[in-house]
Design an enzyme around this catalytic site. Structure first.
Site, PDB file in Angstrom:
ATOM      1  N   ASN A 183      -5.561  -3.187   6.841  1.00 48.21           N
ATOM      2  CA  ASN A 183      -5.726  -3.289   8.292  1.00 48.21           C
ATOM      3  C   ASN A 183      -7.024  -2.676   8.797  1.00 48.21           C
ATOM      4  O   ASN A 183      -7.505  -3.041   9.867  1.00 48.21           O
ATOM      5  CB  ASN A 183      -4.523  -2.676   9.004  1.00 48.21           C
ATOM      6  CG  ASN A 183      -3.323  -3.584   8.860  1.00 48.21           C
ATOM      7  OD1 ASN A 183      -3.457  -4.797   8.898  1.00 48.21           O
ATOM      8  ND2 ASN A 183      -2.146  -3.007   8.664  1.00 48.21           N
TER       9      ASN A 183
ATOM     10  N   GLU B  58       0.862  -1.182   0.000  1.00 44.89           N
ATOM     11  CA  GLU B  58       0.000   0.000   0.000  1.00 44.89           C
ATOM     12  C   GLU B  58       0.898   1.232   0.000  1.00 44.89           C
ATOM     13  O   GLU B  58       1.879   1.275   0.747  1.00 44.89           O
ATOM     14  CB  GLU B  58      -0.884   0.040   1.255  1.00 44.89           C
ATOM     15  CG  GLU B  58      -1.966  -1.015   1.279  1.00 44.89           C
ATOM     16  CD  GLU B  58      -2.781  -1.019   2.571  1.00 44.89           C
ATOM     17  OE1 GLU B  58      -3.900  -1.524   2.548  1.00 44.89           O
ATOM     18  OE2 GLU B  58      -2.283  -0.543   3.619  1.00 44.89           O
TER      19      GLU B  58
END
Ligand code: NAD
Length: 323
Positions: free
Chosen positions: A222, A184
């Site tokens: 997450n 990411e």
């Protein structure tokens, strides 16, 4: 607002460019800041993996930690993981040997002055990261990019604490780094295009697939994954099922490769708790309340695989559930 976008190369004979969520950036911009040497600060679970993939891709690496034993452990892990890749036919003995010669280890930050990019991969604590950036500042070249591997903390806020917010960016590798394809990339409000382009080009060189995330707590993976783990700990806390009951249910009932509690041990329970705290504080929503049982495990120092005990006890083969 674009929550995320994939990035990739388009082959246009007129102009080859990187596709991203907002505007295509000419590839020349991406390569205008070549990254030849990378510093990795923090030689734990993630730092050793980042050093591994960079060295294997032909980039010189300076791997640093405050603890000499962490550096020794990291080099042992890198050797073991390279051997695994050789066994799987993914690399060769010669490539392993060459990769190992590209990594130097150091306690302290002096050698980071040689680096074009420094990736911070220390403990997931905002104050510790900010304190580190102050220590790093005098050692880094003026045009050195500083990237953080944070799993959850605001890139804008971390960047604002550095001497180079425009050269600060989130570069979030997944665990285990040599295996997981995703990276990411998260820009802070001040991150400039050149930094974004240089880091994107690096991720492609490491053969990773990029998802660009906006700078919101815990980004993409997450934001979704760790609340699920926290919910699994709540299920355990409330007596819905045992550790193996929960993990078996999610492996066989939801086709997950690892159960959520096994995965929590793999990530590190301290890291999971820090991410929940960032979500809870950052989004002010009670649905992100960390489970008291997760807090208790962390307070006990039962952090998962890295300390030998978490939801499982790794002194036994196979690991034995602790509840
Ligand atoms: P870890 O606890 O395994 O390793 C952290 C290392 O940083 C330790 O070796 C410690 O000695 C070192 N360290 C601490 N303070 C330092 C300092 N001031 N200078 C130099 N070294 C220092 O942690 P980890 O799991 O590798 O996580 C590192 C970062 O990566 C965190 O921000 C975490 O959120 C993120 N991350 C973790 C995972 C995961 O699955 N564990 C996945 C993606 C991202």
């Amino acid at each position: 607002m674009l929550p995320f976008a994939s990035i990739g190369r388009h082959h246009d004979p007129q102009q080859e460019y990187i596709v991203m969520s907002v505007e295509p950036l000419p590839l020349s911009e991406a390569t205008s800041y070549p990254i030849r040497k990378i510093g990795v600060v923090g030689a734990g679970l993630m730092g050793n993996g980042i050093a591994h993939v960079c060295a294997l891709a032909g980039i010189e690496v300076v791997l640093t930690d405050i603890r000499a034993e962490a550096l020794d452990r990291a080099m042992t892990t890198i050797r073991v993981n390279l051997d695994r890749q050789i066994k799987a036919g993914l690399t060769t003995e010669q490539q392993k040997a060459a990769a190992l010669t590209r990594i130097v280890t150091a306690v302290g930050y002096d050698r980071l002055s040689e680096c074009d990019l420094v990736v911070e991969a220390i403990t997931e604590k905002e104050e510790a990261k900010k304190a580190l950036y102050k220590l790093l500042a005098p050692h880094m070249k003026p045009d050195c990019i500083l990237a953080t591997n944070t799993s959850s903390i605001s890139i804008t806020r971390l960047g604002a604490s550095t001497d180079r917010p425009e050269k600060f960016i989130g570069l979030h590798f997944m665990n285990p780094v040599p295996v997981m394809k995703l990276v990411e990339i998260i820009r802070g409000i001040a991150t400039d295009d050149r930094t974004f382009a240089a880091v994107s080009a690096l991720a492609q060189r490491l053969d990773k697939t990029i998802s660009v995330a906006e700078d919101f707590p815990a980004f993409i993976v997450n934001r979704i994954l760790v609340p699920m783990i926290n919910e699994a700990v709540f299920a355990l806390y409330e007596g819905v099922a045992t550790v193996s009951g929960i993990d078996t249910a999610m492996r066989l009932g939801a086709s997950h490769r690892m159960g959520p509690l096994e995965l929590a041990d793999f990530i590190g329970l301290d890291t999971c708790l820090s991410i929940m705290q960032v979500l809870y504080d950052g989004l002010s929503d009670s649905k992100y309340r960390p489970c008291p049982l997760l807090v208790k495990y962390v307070e006990a120092g039962w952090l998962g695989r890295k300390t030998g005990r978490g939801f499982y006890d790794y002194a036994h083969t196979p690991p034995r559930p602790t509840r």
